[in-house]
Design a protein around this motif. Sequence first.
Motif, short mmCIF file in Angstrom:
data_model
loop_
_atom_site.label_atom_id
_atom_site.label_comp_id
_atom_site.label_asym_id
_atom_site.label_seq_id
_atom_site.Cartn_x
_atom_site.Cartn_y
_atom_site.Cartn_z
N GLY A 22 -1.12 48.18 -3.40
CA GLY A 22 -0.51 49.49 -3.25
C GLY A 22 -0.04 50.12 -4.54
O GLY A 22 0.58 51.19 -4.51
N LYS A 23 -0.32 49.48 -5.67
CA LYS A 23 0.12 50.02 -6.95
C LYS A 23 -1.07 50.26 -7.87
O LYS A 23 -2.16 49.72 -7.66
CB LYS A 23 1.11 49.07 -7.61
N GLU A 24 -0.83 51.05 -8.91
CA GLU A 24 -1.88 51.30 -9.88
C GLU A 24 -2.02 50.11 -10.83
O GLU A 24 -1.08 49.33 -11.02
CB GLU A 24 -1.56 52.57 -10.67
N ARG A 25 -3.18 50.02 -11.42
CA ARG A 25 -3.40 48.98 -12.42
C ARG A 25 -2.50 49.26 -13.62
O ARG A 25 -2.41 50.39 -14.10
CB ARG A 25 -4.87 48.97 -12.84
N GLU A 26 -1.86 48.19 -14.11
CA GLU A 26 -0.94 48.36 -15.23
C GLU A 26 -1.27 47.41 -16.36
O GLU A 26 -1.74 46.29 -16.14
CB GLU A 26 0.51 48.14 -14.78
N PHE A 27 -0.96 47.86 -17.55
CA PHE A 27 -1.19 47.07 -18.75
C PHE A 27 -0.23 45.88 -18.78
O PHE A 27 0.94 46.00 -18.43
CB PHE A 27 -0.97 47.95 -19.98
N VAL A 28 -0.75 44.74 -19.25
CA VAL A 28 0.07 43.53 -19.38
C VAL A 28 0.19 43.11 -20.84
O VAL A 28 1.29 42.93 -21.35
CB VAL A 28 -0.52 42.37 -18.55
N ALA A 29 -0.96 42.94 -21.50
CA ALA A 29 -0.93 42.45 -22.87
C ALA A 29 -2.24 42.76 -23.56
O ALA A 29 -3.26 42.95 -22.90
CB ALA A 29 -0.69 40.93 -22.90
N SER A 30 -2.18 42.82 -24.89
CA SER A 30 -3.40 43.04 -25.66
C SER A 30 -3.38 42.17 -26.91
O SER A 30 -2.33 41.75 -27.39
CB SER A 30 -3.54 44.51 -26.06
N ILE A 31 -4.57 41.93 -27.42
CA ILE A 31 -4.72 41.14 -28.64
C ILE A 31 -5.83 41.76 -29.48
O ILE A 31 -6.85 42.21 -28.95
CB ILE A 31 -5.01 39.66 -28.31
N SER A 32 -5.61 41.81 -30.78
CA SER A 32 -6.60 42.40 -31.67
C SER A 32 -7.85 41.53 -31.74
O SER A 32 -7.87 40.39 -31.28
CB SER A 32 -6.00 42.56 -33.07
N ALA A 33 -8.90 42.08 -32.32
CA ALA A 33 -10.18 41.38 -32.40
C ALA A 33 -10.05 40.04 -33.14
O ALA A 33 -10.66 39.04 -32.75
CB ALA A 33 -11.21 42.26 -33.07
N SER A 34 -9.24 40.02 -34.17
CA SER A 34 -9.06 38.80 -34.96
C SER A 34 -8.05 37.85 -34.33
O SER A 34 -7.98 36.68 -34.70
CB SER A 34 -8.58 39.14 -36.37
N GLY A 35 -7.25 38.38 -33.42
CA GLY A 35 -6.17 37.58 -32.82
C GLY A 35 -4.87 37.65 -33.59
O GLY A 35 -3.88 37.05 -33.19
N GLY A 36 -4.85 38.42 -34.66
CA GLY A 36 -3.68 38.48 -35.51
C GLY A 36 -2.56 39.34 -34.99
O GLY A 36 -1.41 39.20 -35.44
N SER A 37 -2.86 40.22 -34.06
CA SER A 37 -1.84 41.12 -33.52
C SER A 37 -1.85 41.07 -32.00
O SER A 37 -2.92 41.04 -31.38
CB SER A 37 -2.09 42.56 -33.96
N THR A 38 -0.66 41.06 -31.43
CA THR A 38 -0.53 41.06 -29.98
C THR A 38 0.51 42.10 -29.57
O THR A 38 1.37 42.49 -30.37
CB THR A 38 -0.11 39.70 -29.44
N TYR A 39 0.42 42.52 -28.32
CA TYR A 39 1.35 43.51 -27.79
C TYR A 39 1.53 43.24 -26.30
O TYR A 39 0.57 42.87 -25.63
CB TYR A 39 0.83 44.93 -28.02
N ALA A 95 -14.47 31.47 -31.15
CA ALA A 95 -15.57 30.49 -31.16
C ALA A 95 -16.02 30.16 -29.75
O ALA A 95 -17.17 29.78 -29.53
CB ALA A 95 -15.12 29.23 -31.89
N LYS A 96 -15.09 30.30 -28.79
CA LYS A 96 -15.42 30.01 -27.39
C LYS A 96 -15.62 31.28 -26.57
O LYS A 96 -15.78 31.21 -25.35
CB LYS A 96 -14.31 29.16 -26.77
N ASN A 97 -15.54 32.44 -27.23
CA ASN A 97 -15.68 33.72 -26.51
C ASN A 97 -14.73 33.80 -25.32
O ASN A 97 -15.12 34.22 -24.22
CB ASN A 97 -17.12 33.92 -26.03
N THR A 98 -13.49 33.41 -25.54
CA THR A 98 -12.53 33.36 -24.44
C THR A 98 -11.18 33.91 -24.88
O THR A 98 -10.73 33.66 -25.99
CB THR A 98 -12.35 31.91 -23.95
N VAL A 99 -10.57 34.66 -23.96
CA VAL A 99 -9.21 35.12 -24.14
C VAL A 99 -8.36 34.52 -23.04
O VAL A 99 -8.84 34.32 -21.91
CB VAL A 99 -9.13 36.67 -24.16
N SER A 141 -3.73 35.01 -26.08
CA SER A 141 -4.38 34.39 -27.23
C SER A 141 -5.87 34.46 -27.02
O SER A 141 -6.35 34.81 -25.95
CB SER A 141 -3.92 32.93 -27.39
N ARG A 142 -6.62 34.14 -28.06
CA ARG A 142 -8.07 34.16 -27.94
C ARG A 142 -8.67 33.09 -28.83
O ARG A 142 -8.08 32.70 -29.86
CB ARG A 142 -8.62 35.54 -28.29
N ASP A 143 -9.86 32.65 -28.44
CA ASP A 143 -10.65 31.71 -29.23
C ASP A 143 -12.02 32.34 -29.39
O ASP A 143 -12.85 32.27 -28.45
CB ASP A 143 -10.71 30.36 -28.52
#
Length: 118
Positions: free
Chosen positions: A42-59, A75-79, A71-73
């Motif tokens: 019953g609610k709209e989709r909401e933002f939870v978290a983000s990570i930069s392409a390199s993994g150096g920045s998060t929000y 080498a494993k193509n996984t976040v 977090s992300r890896d």
Amino acid sequence: QVQLVESGGGLVQAGDSLRLSCAASGRTFSSYPMDWFRQAPGKEREFVASISASGGSTYYAGSVKGRFTISRDNAKNTVYLQMSSLKPEDTAIYYCGAAGIGGHIDYWGQGTQVTVSS
């Protein structure tokens, strides 16, 4: 083209922890900032978290800051989304997304259900 598949959802009790994974196909994964969103009934989709392409920045959204860790890896193509101190209000379908120009989500996964009982 990037295909995303989330996993790791489930039914847990309040206060428990859970780790979600989002596996990506395609050689361009490491060039994409990645986001997690969630949608409760019953609610709209909401933002939870983000990570930069390199993994150096998060929000993080204020509602999860201090409890969730993205977090992300490349080498494993996984976040990942490590969730702790879960609350019933965290119950939702969780989606990962690959962010393109301007933060617009170019690719979505199919979602994984997280249910937190009180």
